[in-house]
Structures are given as C-alpha cells and as structure tokens.
Enzyme design. Structure first.
Site, short mmCIF file in Angstrom:
data_model
loop_
_atom_site.label_atom_id
_atom_site.label_comp_id
_atom_site.label_asym_id
_atom_site.label_seq_id
_atom_site.Cartn_x
_atom_site.Cartn_y
_atom_site.Cartn_z
N ARG A 1 20.11 58.26 1.33
CA ARG A 1 20.47 59.06 2.51
C ARG A 1 21.52 60.10 2.13
O ARG A 1 21.66 61.13 2.79
CB ARG A 1 20.97 58.16 3.66
CG ARG A 1 21.46 58.96 4.85
CD ARG A 1 21.46 58.20 6.19
NE ARG A 1 21.66 56.79 6.11
CZ ARG A 1 22.87 56.21 6.01
NH1 ARG A 1 23.97 56.93 5.96
NH2 ARG A 1 22.97 54.89 5.94
N TYR B 1 15.39 80.61 17.56
CA TYR B 1 14.23 79.71 17.60
C TYR B 1 14.42 78.73 18.78
O TYR B 1 15.54 78.28 19.04
CB TYR B 1 14.11 78.97 16.26
CG TYR B 1 13.22 77.77 16.31
CD1 TYR B 1 11.90 77.87 16.71
CD2 TYR B 1 13.71 76.51 15.97
CE1 TYR B 1 11.08 76.75 16.79
CE2 TYR B 1 12.90 75.39 16.03
CZ TYR B 1 11.58 75.52 16.45
OH TYR B 1 10.77 74.42 16.52
N ASP C 1 20.76 81.92 9.73
CA ASP C 1 19.47 81.27 9.54
C ASP C 1 18.52 82.32 8.96
O ASP C 1 18.10 83.25 9.65
CB ASP C 1 18.96 80.74 10.89
CG ASP C 1 17.70 79.90 10.73
OD1 ASP C 1 16.93 80.17 9.77
OD2 ASP C 1 17.46 79.00 11.55
N LYS D 1 8.94 76.36 5.96
CA LYS D 1 8.28 77.66 6.08
C LYS D 1 8.00 78.24 4.69
O LYS D 1 7.38 77.59 3.88
CB LYS D 1 9.13 78.57 6.96
CG LYS D 1 9.58 77.90 8.27
CD LYS D 1 8.40 77.46 9.11
CE LYS D 1 8.70 76.88 10.46
NZ LYS D 1 9.70 75.86 10.61
C1 4LM Z 1 8.35 78.08 14.58
N1 4LM Z 1 10.38 77.27 13.60
O1 4LM Z 1 8.98 79.12 14.86
P1 4LM Z 1 12.07 72.77 11.19
N2 4LM Z 1 15.09 77.94 12.09
C2 4LM Z 1 14.11 78.84 12.38
C3 4LM Z 1 12.84 78.38 12.70
O2 4LM Z 1 11.89 79.28 12.97
C4 4LM Z 1 12.59 76.99 12.75
C5 4LM Z 1 13.64 76.11 12.46
C6 4LM Z 1 14.88 76.63 12.13
C7 4LM Z 1 9.12 76.94 14.07
C8 4LM Z 1 8.68 75.65 14.10
C9 4LM Z 1 7.59 75.10 14.93
C10 4LM Z 1 14.41 80.30 12.34
C11 4LM Z 1 11.29 76.48 13.15
C12 4LM Z 1 13.47 74.62 12.49
O3 4LM Z 1 10.80 72.95 11.95
O4 4LM Z 1 12.96 71.74 11.81
O5 4LM Z 1 11.90 72.60 9.72
O6 4LM Z 1 12.87 74.19 11.31
O7 4LM Z 1 7.12 78.02 14.70
#
Ligand code: 4LM
Length: 401
Positions: A61, A114, A187, A212
């Site tokens: 962890r 997001y 981010d 991503k």
């Molecule tokens: C989406 N996005 O947009 P995890 N930061 C940004 C993001 O676009 C996302 C995350 C963090 C999308 C997910 C379904 C700018 C996610 C969150 O999905 O927790 O790895 O990342 O389609």
C-alpha cells in the site's frame, strides 16, 4: 551512457529510464513484484524502515518495486524530483487534498473541472469544513480577489475537461506564489508529459490520470502526483498510506510502464489526426462551434503555442441543432465508440452534460461554462481518413446535408 541520462530524448527515456536490466537477469521487461508485504531481516530493520531511517520496502500500500519503477520513470519524464502512483486519477487528487487541507483551509479551483473533481471539491469538501472558491483561471488577475492567507491549494486543469479552456500555468504560478503560500497543482491529464510540463513553468504539483494517454490502451485505471521529494513523501505517508489507501496494483503499474513506451509516437499521431479533423469540423455547415486550441479561432491559440508542444487530441464542439442534434449525432457514429474516458487507441465520443459532467447541476454547468449541447471527441489512433468519413456520415445523416 546510462538509460536515465537526461541527454536522451523523451521517447528514449520513456522506454529505458529507471530499469536496471542487469539487476533482473537481463530480462527485457521488468518483473512484476506480486507481493503485498516484504520481509525485514530483523525487528530493528523493520523499525528503521517505518521510521524512514532505512530505505526499503514495507507493504505494497506504501511502496512496491514495480510501482516504484513506474514512479521513477514518470518523474524522469515530467522533470520532477519524485512521483507517486495511485489506483486512479481521483485517488491521486483525493490523497493530495486530504494531505494538505484541514477544516478552515481554502481551496481555489478553476470554473471548469472534470465532473468527479468538481463534485469532490464543490459538493463534498464543504461537509468537512473546507472552503472551495471557483474563479475563471483564463483571467489570472481574477485569482487575486479570491486568494487569501487561508488558501492552501490552487488546483486547475489545462486544457480543462470538457470545454478546452486553457490557463496560463506560468502566470497563475507566479501570481499565486507572489501573493500567498499556497501550492499550485495542475491536472495535466489532457496532455501527458509529452505535451506539457507544468513544473518547468512554476507549478508545485502535477496530477495525471494515468488511465488516459500515459497508459493509452484503455485497460487500466491509475493516477499519479509529481512534485518535490518532500511533498511526495508526505502524501505517501499520510494521503496514500493512511487517508485513502488508493494504491496501484503492481500488475497495473507494469501495464502503464508498457503503455508508456509508445507515449511519444502515440501523442504525435493523436495530435496530427486531431488537428486535421478539427480543421474540417470547423468549416462543416452542421457545426456551430469547435473548441480546439490548435485552431487560430481558439481564444487561447497563442497560449497553446507557448505552453504546449502540440494542441492535444481532445476536441469539443457544438452542432447547429443544439443538444438534441448532438445526441443524435453520437448515436449515428459507427467507428467512434460512445464511451467516457480518453486517450485510448480507440476514438471515443460522449456528451459531457449527461455523462462525465452530469455531477454538475444544470445551473452549475451554466455557471461553470459547460454548455448542454457540447459533444466531446477523443481522437484515437485509427486512420484519420476513416475517422473523418465516420464523422461526415453522422453529420450528414442527422442534418440531411
Ligand atoms: C473522462 N476523466 O473525462 P480516473 N482528471 C481529469 C480527468 O479527465 C479524469 C480524472 C482526473 C474521465 C473519466 C471517465 C482531467 C477522468 C480522473 O478516471 O480516476 O483515473 O481520473 O472521461
């Protein structure tokens, strides 16, 4: 020459850095350390590892050799002292927030985030006594009105998901650092370190959803933070170890390492196709507005040229017929997949207002500059010609052009 030498180009370091092949019997690829816990040679050694006076593994962890290798490679590519991997991008964001903010502290965020980040900071943090203030980061001088001695963290996305607004990282970091002791977190998920390196522009922390572009193959959920060794250690021992437990599995770390080997070539191809498609969408009679920073019509086109290597591969646009036409258009696509997420080999299309950004109330979406009719495309690695044919047939079908 060592594989981590910073004289090597990005694409070489993405393949070779942070792996000592000779230490692993010459294996071309690193092993996956499938172990939840690690033996200490003595009770004294265990105590020393817990006290941080002796390096070494304790428990997966907190640290794991495969995850550690991913962290070292990410840090190398982002130009960071250290990186910390998590089980998701949201795990990275929550671990950072829980480590830094206490009741009474303030968080300053951009208007557009997001959907789940928006929900966390605007809907849930206030329940824990943390105040979130949202301002328009495209106007850095507006930050001053909301920045005060209680502001601990300034958080924004650039480009912002889903509307492709950019924030000037250097201007924001300079302003925040000259008027407060707050940390600046960017981010940078839409870019990956190949397109943008916020730490070199003055940010303190970079956030990535590794799910991503960095992994790039749609088969892993993962996240990362990057910044100073001191801050990463603090987040590791508090946020990750004790507050969220949002650790990354060693197998998922291995898959991200594998995906990262092709990050540079993938990003070049993603961006080349996106630019070509955005230019065609912009002059299509069925399209009302295209938001892509590689177009001269984008209000921050020149900022994009300054702070991003290429304009990325996310396109947002609105159809002449508004939201109903947008939904019909998505349903008419044959090659694009209707799905959330981004940065995969497969091109994806989705409707933010009813999907990724449905965590905003309708009136919040209006305040936060997310229009109901917006369609979001993640341009994948298929032939750009094929993708454009698909977009054209869906536009034609819906608009009888
Ligand atoms: C989406 N996005 O947009 P995890 N930061 C940004 C993001 O676009 C996302 C995350 C963090 C999308 C997910 C379904 C700018 C996610 C969150 O999905 O927790 O790895 O990342 O389609």
């Amino acid at each position: 020459m060592t594989p981590t030498a910073t004289t090597y180009d990005f694409s070489t370091r993405a393949i070779h850095s942070a792996y000592d092949r000779q230490a692993h019997q010459g294996a071309l690829n690193p092993p996956v350390f499938w172990s939840s816990t690690f033996a200490f040679e003595s009770a004294a050694q265990g105590a020393a590892r817990f006290a941080g006076t002796e390096p070494g593994m304790i428990y997966s962890r907190v640290t794991n050799p495969t995850v550690q290798m991913l962290e070292a490679r990410l840090a190398e590519l982002e130009g960071a002292q250290a990186a910390l991997a998590f089980g998701s991008g949201m795990g990275a964001i929550t671990s950072l927030i829980w480590t830094l903010l206490r009741p009474g502290d303030e968080l300053l965020v951009d208007l557009t985030l997001y959907g789940c980040t928006h929900s966390l900071v605007n809907h849930f943090l206030p329940q824990f006594g943390i105040v979130t203030r949202a301002v328009d980061f495209t106007q850095p001088h507006e930050l001053l009105s909301q920045l005060n001695h209680k502001t601990r963290l300034v958080l924004f996305e650039t480009p912002a998901n889903p509307n492709m607004r950019l924030a000037d990282i250097k201007a924001v970091a300079t302003l925040v650092h000259s008027h407060s002791s707050a940390l600046v977190a960017v981010d940078s998920t839409y870019c990956s370190p190949y397109l943008q390196q916020p730490l070199t522009l003055g940010a303190d922390v970079v956030i990535h959803s590794l799910t991503k572009y960095i992994n790039g193959h749609g088969d892993v959920i993962a996240g990362a933070l990057l910044g100073s060794a001191e801050l990463m250690q603090q987040v590791r021992m508090q946020g990750l170890k004790e507050l969220t437990g949002a650790c990354l599995s060693p197998m998922d770390a291995y898959l991200v390492l594998r995906g990262m080997k092709t990050l540079a070539v993938r990003m070049e191809r993603h961006c080349q196709s996106a630019q070509w498609i955005a230019e065609r969408l912009a002059v299509h009679p069925a399209v009302a507005q295209v938001y892509y920073p590689g177009l001269p019509s984008h209000p921050q086109h020149s900022l994009c040229q300054q702070q991003m290597k290429l304009p990325g591969a996310m396109i947002a646009f609105e159809l002449q017929g508004g939201v109903d036409e947008g939904i019909r258009f998505i349903d008419a696509l044959k090659l694009f997949t209707c799905a959330v997420s981004l940065g995969d080999a497969e091109s994806l299309a989705q409707h933010p207002a009813s999907m990724t950004h449905s965590t905003y109330a309708p009136e919040e979406r209006a305040q936060h500059l997310i229009t109901e009719g917006l369609v979001r495309l993640s341009i994948g690695l298929e032939s750009a010609d094929d993708l454009w044919c698909d977009l054209q047939q869906a536009l034609k079908r819906q608009h009888r052009l």
